[in-house]
Scaffold this motif. Structure first.
Motif, PDB file in Angstrom:
ATOM      1  N   VAL A 257       0.838  -1.200   0.000  1.00 32.71           N
ATOM      2  CA  VAL A 257       0.000   0.000   0.000  1.00 32.71           C
ATOM      3  C   VAL A 257       0.872   1.249   0.000  1.00 32.71           C
ATOM      4  CG1 VAL A 257      -2.035  -1.030   1.092  1.00 32.71           C
ATOM      5  CG2 VAL A 257      -0.213  -0.114   2.545  1.00 32.71           C
ATOM      6  N   LYS A 258       0.427   2.246  -0.748  1.00 32.71           N
ATOM      7  CA  LYS A 258       1.118   3.535  -0.747  1.00 32.71           C
ATOM      8  C   LYS A 258       0.707   4.319   0.499  1.00 32.71           C
ATOM      9  CE  LYS A 258       1.144   3.661  -5.754  1.00 32.71           C
ATOM     10  NZ  LYS A 258       0.552   4.268  -6.959  1.00 32.71           N
ATOM     11  N   ARG A 259       1.424   5.408   0.746  1.00 33.33           N
ATOM     12  CA  ARG A 259       1.040   6.249   1.895  1.00 33.33           C
ATOM     13  C   ARG A 259      -0.165   7.096   1.486  1.00 33.33           C
ATOM     14  NH1 ARG A 259       6.664   8.542   3.799  1.00 33.33           N
ATOM     15  NH2 ARG A 259       7.014   8.368   1.564  1.00 33.33           N
ATOM     16  N   ALA A 260      -1.323   6.481   1.620  1.00 33.41           N
ATOM     17  CA  ALA A 260      -2.584   7.068   1.151  1.00 33.41           C
ATOM     18  C   ALA A 260      -3.710   6.515   2.013  1.00 33.41           C
ATOM     19  CB  ALA A 260      -2.805   6.700  -0.313  1.00 33.41           C
ATOM     20  N   VAL A 261      -4.903   7.040   1.802  1.00 31.53           N
ATOM     21  CA  VAL A 261      -6.083   6.478   2.459  1.00 31.53           C
ATOM     22  C   VAL A 261      -6.703   5.462   1.509  1.00 31.53           C
ATOM     23  CG1 VAL A 261      -8.348   6.941   3.470  1.00 31.53           C
ATOM     24  CG2 VAL A 261      -6.491   8.616   3.736  1.00 31.53           C
ATOM     25  N   TYR A 262      -6.842   4.258   1.970  1.00 32.33           N
ATOM     26  CA  TYR A 262      -7.448   3.195   1.165  1.00 32.33           C
ATOM     27  C   TYR A 262      -8.843   2.897   1.669  1.00 32.33           C
ATOM     28  CZ  TYR A 262      -3.139   1.853  -1.272  1.00 32.33           C
ATOM     29  OH  TYR A 262      -2.027   1.846  -2.074  1.00 32.33           O
ATOM     30  N   ARG A 263      -9.666   2.505   0.712  1.00 29.31           N
ATOM     31  CA  ARG A 263     -11.013   2.033   1.022  1.00 29.31           C
ATOM     32  C   ARG A 263     -11.036   0.532   0.736  1.00 29.31           C
ATOM     33  NH1 ARG A 263     -15.707   3.582  -3.235  1.00 29.31           N
ATOM     34  NH2 ARG A 263     -17.520   2.543  -2.310  1.00 29.31           N
ATOM     35  N   PHE A 264     -11.375  -0.250   1.744  1.00 26.71           N
ATOM     36  CA  PHE A 264     -11.461  -1.687   1.571  1.00 26.71           C
ATOM     37  C   PHE A 264     -12.925  -2.111   1.642  1.00 26.71           C
ATOM     38  CE2 PHE A 264      -7.189  -0.972   3.361  1.00 26.71           C
ATOM     39  CZ  PHE A 264      -6.443  -1.518   2.333  1.00 26.71           C
ATOM     40  N   ARG A 265     -13.315  -2.930   0.668  1.00 25.65           N
ATOM     41  CA  ARG A 265     -14.675  -3.472   0.664  1.00 25.65           C
ATOM     42  C   ARG A 265     -14.559  -4.914   1.122  1.00 25.65           C
ATOM     43  NH1 ARG A 265     -18.170  -0.916  -3.789  1.00 25.65           N
ATOM     44  NH2 ARG A 265     -16.841   0.612  -4.815  1.00 25.65           N
ATOM     45  N   LEU A 266     -14.789  -5.117   2.412  1.00 23.44           N
ATOM     46  CA  LEU A 266     -14.593  -6.453   2.985  1.00 23.44           C
ATOM     47  C   LEU A 266     -15.911  -7.217   2.951  1.00 23.44           C
ATOM     48  CD1 LEU A 266     -12.507  -8.336   4.320  1.00 23.44           C
ATOM     49  CD2 LEU A 266     -13.192  -7.399   6.527  1.00 23.44           C
ATOM     50  N   LEU A 267     -15.913  -8.277   2.148  1.00 25.25           N
ATOM     51  CA  LEU A 267     -17.059  -9.189   2.073  1.00 25.25           C
ATOM     52  C   LEU A 267     -16.674 -10.473   2.782  1.00 25.25           C
ATOM     53  CD1 LEU A 267     -19.569 -10.705   0.880  1.00 25.25           C
ATOM     54  CD2 LEU A 267     -18.193 -11.095  -1.171  1.00 25.25           C
ATOM     55  N   ASP A 317      -5.970   4.784   6.962  1.00 26.35           N
ATOM     56  CA  ASP A 317      -5.065   5.885   6.624  1.00 26.35           C
ATOM     57  C   ASP A 317      -3.620   5.431   6.819  1.00 26.35           C
ATOM     58  OD1 ASP A 317      -3.724   8.222   6.258  1.00 26.35           O
ATOM     59  OD2 ASP A 317      -4.954   9.416   7.644  1.00 26.35           O
ATOM     60  N   PHE A 318      -2.935   5.157   5.714  1.00 27.75           N
ATOM     61  CA  PHE A 318      -1.543   4.693   5.785  1.00 27.75           C
ATOM     62  C   PHE A 318      -0.553   5.849   5.640  1.00 27.75           C
ATOM     63  CE2 PHE A 318      -3.807   0.886   4.063  1.00 27.75           C
ATOM     64  CZ  PHE A 318      -3.429  -0.065   5.023  1.00 27.75           C
ATOM     65  N   ARG A 319      -1.040   7.096   5.654  1.00 27.93           N
ATOM     66  CA  ARG A 319      -0.178   8.211   5.280  1.00 27.93           C
ATOM     67  C   ARG A 319       0.946   8.500   6.268  1.00 27.93           C
ATOM     68  NH1 ARG A 319      -4.911  12.335   3.559  1.00 27.93           N
ATOM     69  NH2 ARG A 319      -5.676  11.576   5.574  1.00 27.93           N
ATOM     70  N   SER A 320       0.712   8.157   7.531  1.00 28.70           N
ATOM     71  CA  SER A 320       1.724   8.542   8.522  1.00 28.70           C
ATOM     72  C   SER A 320       2.738   7.431   8.781  1.00 28.70           C
ATOM     73  CB  SER A 320       1.022   8.912   9.829  1.00 28.70           C
ATOM     74  OG  SER A 320       0.329   7.770  10.304  1.00 28.70           O
ATOM     75  N   ALA A 359      -3.378  15.603  -4.039  1.00 28.71           N
ATOM     76  CA  ALA A 359      -4.791  15.391  -3.698  1.00 28.71           C
ATOM     77  C   ALA A 359      -4.935  14.210  -2.729  1.00 28.71           C
ATOM     78  CB  ALA A 359      -5.600  15.141  -4.966  1.00 28.71           C
ATOM     79  N   VAL A 360      -4.156  13.171  -2.979  1.00 23.99           N
ATOM     80  CA  VAL A 360      -4.198  11.994  -2.095  1.00 23.99           C
ATOM     81  C   VAL A 360      -3.579  12.334  -0.742  1.00 23.99           C
ATOM     82  CG1 VAL A 360      -3.199   9.690  -1.772  1.00 23.99           C
ATOM     83  CG2 VAL A 360      -4.285  10.303  -3.961  1.00 23.99           C
ATOM     84  N   LYS A 361      -2.446  13.057  -0.783  1.00 19.43           N
ATOM     85  CA  LYS A 361      -1.757  13.429   0.457  1.00 19.43           C
ATOM     86  C   LYS A 361      -2.641  14.264   1.373  1.00 19.43           C
ATOM     87  CE  LYS A 361       2.833  13.719  -1.062  1.00 19.43           C
ATOM     88  NZ  LYS A 361       3.752  14.614  -1.723  1.00 19.43           N
ATOM     89  N   ASN A 362      -3.391  15.171   0.746  1.00 17.72           N
ATOM     90  CA  ASN A 362      -4.127  16.163   1.547  1.00 17.72           C
ATOM     91  C   ASN A 362      -5.603  15.824   1.734  1.00 17.72           C
ATOM     92  OD1 ASN A 362      -1.731  17.633   1.620  1.00 17.72           O
ATOM     93  ND2 ASN A 362      -2.226  18.662  -0.317  1.00 17.72           N
ATOM     94  N   TRP A 363      -6.010  14.667   1.291  1.00 20.14           N
ATOM     95  CA  TRP A 363      -7.443  14.326   1.360  1.00 20.14           C
ATOM     96  C   TRP A 363      -7.926  14.332   2.815  1.00 20.14           C
ATOM     97  CZ3 TRP A 363     -10.603   9.680   2.373  1.00 20.14           C
ATOM     98  CH2 TRP A 363     -11.901   9.803   1.854  1.00 20.14           C
ATOM     99  N   ARG A 364      -9.087  14.948   3.009  1.00 18.83           N
ATOM    100  CA  ARG A 364      -9.645  15.018   4.354  1.00 18.83           C
ATOM    101  C   ARG A 364     -10.624  13.854   4.538  1.00 18.83           C
ATOM    102  NH1 ARG A 364     -13.795  17.652   6.541  1.00 18.83           N
ATOM    103  NH2 ARG A 364     -14.385  18.449   4.486  1.00 18.83           N
TER     104      ARG A 364
END
Ligand code: C2O
Ligand code: CU
Length: 556
Positions: A257-267, A317-320, A359-364
């Protein structure tokens, strides 16, 4: 039970958390031995294999009106997968839509209708367990007409095909299509007949991560024979608890994963096992959507109870984190699962330092979702306006009134027949009534409260109601867990729990199933049906048994 030192430490650690006042019961107990008969060298390694993210399936054709795609046509064949690569040195026979496990994902936008042809090329009996091969395909989460809803008795035989029509007018959500053949749903879904289906809309596109940051995770469990073949043991229909955890068909995978916020769809596509996912570093996830789509308010949680067929979408949030950091998605489990040495692990995320956009770095990360109807498109769009309604308020805004119909559904087991039932009745009772018997008969547009009662301390039941989305009102008189405060179509009815849900019946008339999604329970025979809007003035025009039938498949 013999515990290793590590298991004892793990359990000790959990107990310490427990006394700190967790709302969830603690029930993890590790079984001695494992059901799989694999030699140590053939048992899959943990956190070594790379997660595969299946590409979206391409439609075979589409209808375009004024430059817009209004209908997509998909074609899948259920067939034997002769050599799935799950184990290090052995191959495994499975079943798959178009030969892939899990099946190919379908991605659509709200307003695009879908025709899905499902062809049955499984052979006279299934290649996995030699069980009967008729199938029925259900798009779980879709308000489909009854004849396209995968009714258990609406069987497509080997050599036949059936055309399913999906409207896709509902709000964005994670759906999945899976087999629903009566009495063999468990074997068929376990063998691989299951796939995700993503319905997007303008609100969701604007509100949540997309593309590479929108990751489907289908979790399941399995057990294997010494030669690598799938093994099926549902412990006299109590449930199947495998010792190998798969995500998208890969055992205990790793995702970079990159340093970004990921959305996981867990089924949770396990046929019986429930999970209690948690991140190994204790970080909270941001729960953003449930079975029926986006939650009004984002909920931060550090663990949740996740039963079969439930979908939870969450942000991490993997950014930090420094590149090189590994974070595991672990499973704390729940009472009445059978846990083994490695079922406490699901997958791992390895943080990498690849560049990401500003945009990815600063996403709220959002805290709530509101929307308004856009006059230009007639569709809803996301807004920051705090006075606008919250998302999915058609369901989440339902409130009980004094004169509302309240129905009771008791989920129980007979010690005499060893059958699971709803109010003492089984799907066989429905079949014997010529598919006439119903457990409820709301009118079109009625709003009702259903109280689902599980008076047993020995079992949990993830109960699924077809057609509608519901809102959970209460569990044992108390509010639902924060993470389930979104539109739902499956509710975890735990040990000695009574759960109240509220829903509005529509938009279709007809007969729909309600059942436990522990599939051995469903097949034996905790399934019933309800009718919507059927009476003398409205005979069933959508009967799934006498209505649109499968036809011979010439494979053209
Ligand atoms: Cu996921 Cu009646 O099914
Ligand atoms: Cu059950």
């Amino acid at each position: 039970m013999k515990l290793s030192r590590r298991d004892a430490l793990k359990l000790g650690g959990l107990a310490a958390v427990g006394t700190a006042g967790l709302a969830l019961p603690l029930g993890r107990s590790v079984q001695a031995g494992t059901p799989s008969l694999l030699s140590t060298g053939n048992f899959p390694p943990r956190y070594t294999n790379v997660l595969t993210i299946p590409e979206a399936m391409q439609p075979v054709r589409q209808d375009v009106v004024d430059g817009k795609v209004v209908k997509k046509y998909y074609d899948v064949t259920a067939k034997t997968v002769p050599a799935a690569k799950i184990l290090p040195k052995l191959s495994t026979i499975m079943l798959g839509y178009n030969g892939s496990v899990p099946g190919p994902r379908i991605d659509v936008d709200q307003g695009q209708a879908v025709q899905l042809v499902v062809r049955n090329a499984l052979g006279a009996t299934t290649g996995t367990f030699g069980t009967p091969s008729p199938i029925s395909t259900h798009l779980h989460g879709s308000a489909s007409l009854p004849q396209y809803d995968g009714y258990a008795g609406d069987l497509t035989l080997n050599g036949q095909k059936k055309y399913y029509q999906y409207p896709n007018f509902q709000p964005a959500r994670t759906l999945w299509y899976h087999d629903h053949a009566q009495h063999y749903t468990a074997q068929n879904a376990y063998s691989g007949l299951a796939a995700q289906y993503h319905l997007h809309d303008a609100v969701e596109r604007a509100a949540l991560p997309q593309g590479e940051f929108d990751v489907p995770l289908t979790v399941s469990d399995a057990m294997f024979q010494a030669n690598g073949a799938l093994m099926y043991d549902d412990r006299t229909h109590s449930g199947l608890w495998g010792d190998v955890i798969l995500v998208n068909g890969v055992a205990w995978p790793v995702l970079k994963v990159k340093r970004a916020v990921y959305r996981f769809r867990l089924l949770n596509a396990s046929i019986s096992r429930s999970y209690r996912p948690t991140l190994s570093n204790g970080a909270q996830v941001h729960m953003v959507a449930t079975d029926g789509g986006m939650m009004p308010k984002v909920q931060k949680v550090s663990q949740w109870r996740h039963g079969s067929a439930e979908r939870y979408e969450f942000l991490v949030d993997f950014r930090s984190y420094a590149p090189g950091t590994r974070i595991e998605l672990k499973n704390l489990s729940n009472p009445n699962n059978r846990d083994y040495d490695h079922t406490g692990k699901i997958m791992a995320f390895d943080v990498v330092g690849d560049p990401v956009s500003d945009a990815v770095k600063n996403w709220r990360i959002p805290t709530e979702f509101r929307c308004v109807v856009d006059p230009a498109t007639g569709q809803k769009r996301l807004t920051d306006d705090p006075s606008a309604p919250l998302v999915n308020d058609e369901v989440m805004g339902l409130v009980p009134t004094k004169d509302m119909e309240v129905r009771t559904l008791r989920v129980q087991k007979s010690d005499v027949t060893n059958l699971w039932s709803i109010n003492g009745e089984t799907w066989d009772d429905v079949v014997r009534s010529d598919y006439r018997k119903v457990v409820a008969d709301p009118d079109l547009g009625d709003t009702e409260i259903w109280e689902i009662q599980n008076n047993s301390g020995g079992w949990f039941h993830p109960v699924h109601i077809h057609l509608i989305d519901f809102k959970i009102l209460s569990r044992n008189g108390r509010p639902p867990f924060p993470y389930e405060m979104g539109p739902k179509d499956v509710v975890y009815v735990g040990e000695n729990e009574t759960v109240r849900v509220i829903m509005k019946f529509g938009p279709h008339r007809g007969k729909y199933m309600v059942h436990c999604h522990n599939l051995p329970h469903e097949d034996h025979d905790m399934m019933h049906q309800f009718s919507v809007g059927l009476d003398d003035d409205h005979p069933d025009g959508n009967d799934p048994i006498t209505g649109e039938r499968p036809t011979d498949d010439d494979h053209s």
